[in-house]
Design a protein around this motif. Structure first.
Motif, PDB file in Angstrom:
ATOM      1  N   THR A  14       7.005  -7.543 -16.226  1.00 20.93           N
ATOM      2  CA  THR A  14       7.074  -6.761 -14.999  1.00 20.93           C
ATOM      3  C   THR A  14       6.172  -7.371 -13.940  1.00 20.93           C
ATOM      4  O   THR A  14       5.060  -7.792 -14.227  1.00 20.93           O
ATOM      5  CB  THR A  14       6.646  -5.303 -15.260  1.00 20.93           C
ATOM      6  OG1 THR A  14       7.541  -4.700 -16.201  1.00 20.93           O
ATOM      7  CG2 THR A  14       6.668  -4.483 -13.974  1.00 20.93           C
ATOM      8  N   PHE A  16       4.850  -6.721  -9.661  1.00 24.74           N
ATOM      9  CA  PHE A  16       4.578  -5.583  -8.786  1.00 24.74           C
ATOM     10  C   PHE A  16       4.597  -6.062  -7.334  1.00 24.74           C
ATOM     11  O   PHE A  16       3.750  -6.845  -6.924  1.00 24.74           O
ATOM     12  CB  PHE A  16       3.224  -4.964  -9.137  1.00 24.74           C
ATOM     13  CG  PHE A  16       3.131  -4.528 -10.570  1.00 24.74           C
ATOM     14  CD1 PHE A  16       3.434  -3.223 -10.941  1.00 24.74           C
ATOM     15  CD2 PHE A  16       2.772  -5.429 -11.560  1.00 24.74           C
ATOM     16  CE1 PHE A  16       3.378  -2.829 -12.270  1.00 24.74           C
ATOM     17  CE2 PHE A  16       2.698  -5.045 -12.894  1.00 24.74           C
ATOM     18  CZ  PHE A  16       3.016  -3.742 -13.244  1.00 24.74           C
ATOM     19  N   ARG A  17       5.591  -5.582  -6.602  1.00 27.40           N
ATOM     20  CA  ARG A  17       5.774  -6.003  -5.221  1.00 27.40           C
ATOM     21  C   ARG A  17       5.645  -4.807  -4.285  1.00 27.40           C
ATOM     22  O   ARG A  17       5.839  -3.664  -4.680  1.00 27.40           O
ATOM     23  CB  ARG A  17       7.136  -6.667  -5.057  1.00 27.40           C
ATOM     24  CG  ARG A  17       7.338  -7.870  -5.973  1.00 27.40           C
ATOM     25  CD  ARG A  17       8.744  -8.416  -5.900  1.00 27.40           C
ATOM     26  NE  ARG A  17       8.961  -9.451  -6.921  1.00 27.40           N
ATOM     27  CZ  ARG A  17      10.129 -10.018  -7.170  1.00 27.40           C
ATOM     28  NH1 ARG A  17      11.186  -9.662  -6.469  1.00 27.40           N
ATOM     29  NH2 ARG A  17      10.236 -10.941  -8.121  1.00 27.40           N
ATOM     30  N   SER A  18       5.317  -5.108  -3.041  1.00 28.03           N
ATOM     31  CA  SER A  18       5.180  -4.065  -2.035  1.00 28.03           C
ATOM     32  C   SER A  18       6.503  -3.913  -1.294  1.00 28.03           C
ATOM     33  O   SER A  18       7.033  -4.871  -0.742  1.00 28.03           O
ATOM     34  CB  SER A  18       4.057  -4.421  -1.056  1.00 28.03           C
ATOM     35  OG  SER A  18       3.960  -3.446  -0.036  1.00 28.03           O
ATOM     36  N   GLN A  19       7.029  -2.692  -1.302  1.00 23.48           N
ATOM     37  CA  GLN A  19       8.248  -2.376  -0.568  1.00 23.48           C
ATOM     38  C   GLN A  19       7.982  -1.157   0.309  1.00 23.48           C
ATOM     39  O   GLN A  19       7.725  -0.060  -0.198  1.00 23.48           O
ATOM     40  CB  GLN A  19       9.410  -2.104  -1.529  1.00 23.48           C
ATOM     41  CG  GLN A  19       9.811  -3.321  -2.360  1.00 23.48           C
ATOM     42  CD  GLN A  19      11.026  -3.063  -3.222  1.00 23.48           C
ATOM     43  OE1 GLN A  19      11.550  -1.945  -3.266  1.00 23.48           O
ATOM     44  NE2 GLN A  19      11.508  -4.091  -3.923  1.00 23.48           N
ATOM     45  N   GLU A  22       4.652   0.505  -0.365  1.00 27.55           N
ATOM     46  CA  GLU A  22       4.458   1.144  -1.667  1.00 27.55           C
ATOM     47  C   GLU A  22       4.637   0.112  -2.780  1.00 27.55           C
ATOM     48  O   GLU A  22       5.560  -0.705  -2.728  1.00 27.55           O
ATOM     49  CB  GLU A  22       5.460   2.291  -1.868  1.00 27.55           C
ATOM     50  CG  GLU A  22       5.271   3.460  -0.930  1.00 27.55           C
ATOM     51  CD  GLU A  22       3.997   4.229  -1.226  1.00 27.55           C
ATOM     52  OE1 GLU A  22       3.577   4.246  -2.398  1.00 27.55           O
ATOM     53  OE2 GLU A  22       3.426   4.821  -0.282  1.00 27.55           O
ATOM     54  N   PRO A  23       3.768   0.152  -3.802  1.00 21.11           N
ATOM     55  CA  PRO A  23       3.944  -0.776  -4.932  1.00 21.11           C
ATOM     56  C   PRO A  23       5.185  -0.414  -5.744  1.00 21.11           C
ATOM     57  O   PRO A  23       5.449   0.757  -6.000  1.00 21.11           O
ATOM     58  CB  PRO A  23       2.657  -0.573  -5.747  1.00 21.11           C
ATOM     59  CG  PRO A  23       2.190   0.812  -5.395  1.00 21.11           C
ATOM     60  CD  PRO A  23       2.596   1.024  -3.970  1.00 21.11           C
ATOM     61  N   THR A  24       5.936  -1.420  -6.119  1.00 23.94           N
ATOM     62  CA  THR A  24       7.184  -1.215  -6.849  1.00 23.94           C
ATOM     63  C   THR A  24       7.226  -2.133  -8.057  1.00 23.94           C
ATOM     64  O   THR A  24       6.911  -3.319  -7.958  1.00 23.94           O
ATOM     65  CB  THR A  24       8.396  -1.520  -5.940  1.00 23.94           C
ATOM     66  OG1 THR A  24       8.331  -0.683  -4.776  1.00 23.94           O
ATOM     67  CG2 THR A  24       9.704  -1.259  -6.683  1.00 23.94           C
ATOM     68  N   GLN A  25       7.611  -1.584  -9.206  1.00 26.16           N
ATOM     69  CA  GLN A  25       7.752  -2.391 -10.408  1.00 26.16           C
ATOM     70  C   GLN A  25       9.100  -3.129 -10.397  1.00 26.16           C
ATOM     71  O   GLN A  25      10.129  -2.535 -10.103  1.00 26.16           O
ATOM     72  CB  GLN A  25       7.707  -1.504 -11.657  1.00 26.16           C
ATOM     73  CG  GLN A  25       6.393  -0.782 -11.881  1.00 26.16           C
ATOM     74  CD  GLN A  25       6.424   0.001 -13.169  1.00 26.16           C
ATOM     75  OE1 GLN A  25       6.474  -0.555 -14.250  1.00 26.16           O
ATOM     76  NE2 GLN A  25       6.397   1.320 -13.057  1.00 26.16           N
ATOM     77  N   VAL A  26       9.052  -4.409 -10.726  1.00 26.19           N
ATOM     78  CA  VAL A  26      10.267  -5.212 -10.856  1.00 26.19           C
ATOM     79  C   VAL A  26      10.281  -5.774 -12.269  1.00 26.19           C
ATOM     80  O   VAL A  26       9.430  -6.584 -12.639  1.00 26.19           O
ATOM     81  CB  VAL A  26      10.301  -6.357  -9.824  1.00 26.19           C
ATOM     82  CG1 VAL A  26      11.576  -7.171  -9.998  1.00 26.19           C
ATOM     83  CG2 VAL A  26      10.197  -5.803  -8.408  1.00 26.19           C
ATOM     84  N   ALA A 130       7.511   2.370 -18.367  1.00 29.94           N
ATOM     85  CA  ALA A 130       8.003   2.881 -17.083  1.00 29.94           C
ATOM     86  C   ALA A 130       8.594   4.279 -17.240  1.00 29.94           C
ATOM     87  O   ALA A 130       8.436   5.141 -16.363  1.00 29.94           O
ATOM     88  CB  ALA A 130       9.035   1.921 -16.502  1.00 29.94           C
ATOM     89  N   ARG A 137       4.306  11.317 -13.991  1.00 28.32           N
ATOM     90  CA  ARG A 137       4.268  11.652 -12.569  1.00 28.32           C
ATOM     91  C   ARG A 137       4.914  13.017 -12.308  1.00 28.32           C
ATOM     92  O   ARG A 137       4.403  13.823 -11.529  1.00 28.32           O
ATOM     93  CB  ARG A 137       4.983  10.562 -11.765  1.00 28.32           C
ATOM     94  CG  ARG A 137       5.081  10.827 -10.274  1.00 28.32           C
ATOM     95  CD  ARG A 137       3.712  10.857  -9.623  1.00 28.32           C
ATOM     96  NE  ARG A 137       3.038   9.582  -9.733  1.00 28.32           N
ATOM     97  CZ  ARG A 137       3.176   8.591  -8.856  1.00 28.32           C
ATOM     98  NH1 ARG A 137       3.969   8.743  -7.814  1.00 28.32           N
ATOM     99  NH2 ARG A 137       2.516   7.478  -9.023  1.00 28.32           N
TER     100      ARG A 137
END
Length: 212
Positions: A14, A16-19, A22-26, A130, A137
């Protein structure tokens, strides 16, 4: 063995990118893990362990790029025909002390099975981390979160800021350059700390941090 571990656990592949801020798991598709194999068998026997430690230290010091990965790295050192060292380096965003126990157990189990030509004896994972994060959450949202926040706000309302004694003033610019202080605790004290932690359903780390 390492490839099977990475296939089983999505967190190990995995990024972790910013979209939209917001941080997003890829989560990448599972691929065979190819890692460097360094042969130290040509060195004098007395130098091999020293060289292995130096390579391990260098590997641990290499930074991670959370956006592009990998966040999991492996490297094999060959000391001789029968003695090898597997270096595994992971970012703390995907592992902790508990995770390391799981990793060692699965590596050992898979290695023993594959060395004998047997299939993996480990069952497929019913959920990935995940999935757990999404559940957590949702669980702590709404009324549960508000109750927990209200509890801690009530407990901490009357506390004054803690001024810890320091041997020099704080710098004007925070550098994050820390240090390590080592101390040996007597065996009797350590046993009492473990006993207290078990009684309070806490880890020893939590107990020592509270004492600090």
């Amino acid at each position: 063995t390492v490839s099977e571990i990475v296939r089983r656990h999505e967190t190990l592949r995995t990024t972790f990118r910013s979209q939209g801020g917001e941080p997003t798991q890829v989560i990448a598709e599972a691929q065979p893990v190819r890692f460097a194999i360094e042969d130290l068998s040509g060195l004098p026997e007395a130098e091999r362990e020293t060289r292995a430690w130096r390579l391990a230290t260098e590997e641990a010091a290499q930074p991670f790029d959370l956006a592009t990965g990998p966040v999991f790295r492996a490297r094999l050192l060959r000391l001789d025909a029968e003695d090898h060292v597997l270096l595994v380096c992971m970012h703390h965003i995907l592992s902790d002390g508990w995770s390391m126990g799981v990793l060692v157990h699965e590596l050992t189990t898979l290695y023993e099975a594959f060395a004998e030509g047997k299939p993996s004896p480990l069952p497929e994972l019913p959920v990935q981390y995940a999935d757990f994060a999404v559940w957590q959450r949702r669980y702590v949202g709404g009324d549960v979160l508000e109750r927990q926040l209200a509890y801690w706000k009530g407990r901490l309302t009357a506390l004054a800021p803690i001024e810890l004694p320091m041997d020099h003033p704080r710098p004007s610019v925070l550098t994050y350059r820390g240090g390590i202080e080592r101390a040996m605790l007597p065996k009797a004290l350590s046993e009492r700390l473990y006993e207290l932690s078990r009684r309070e359903n806490a880890t020893v780390f939590m107990t020592l941090l509270a004492a600090f």
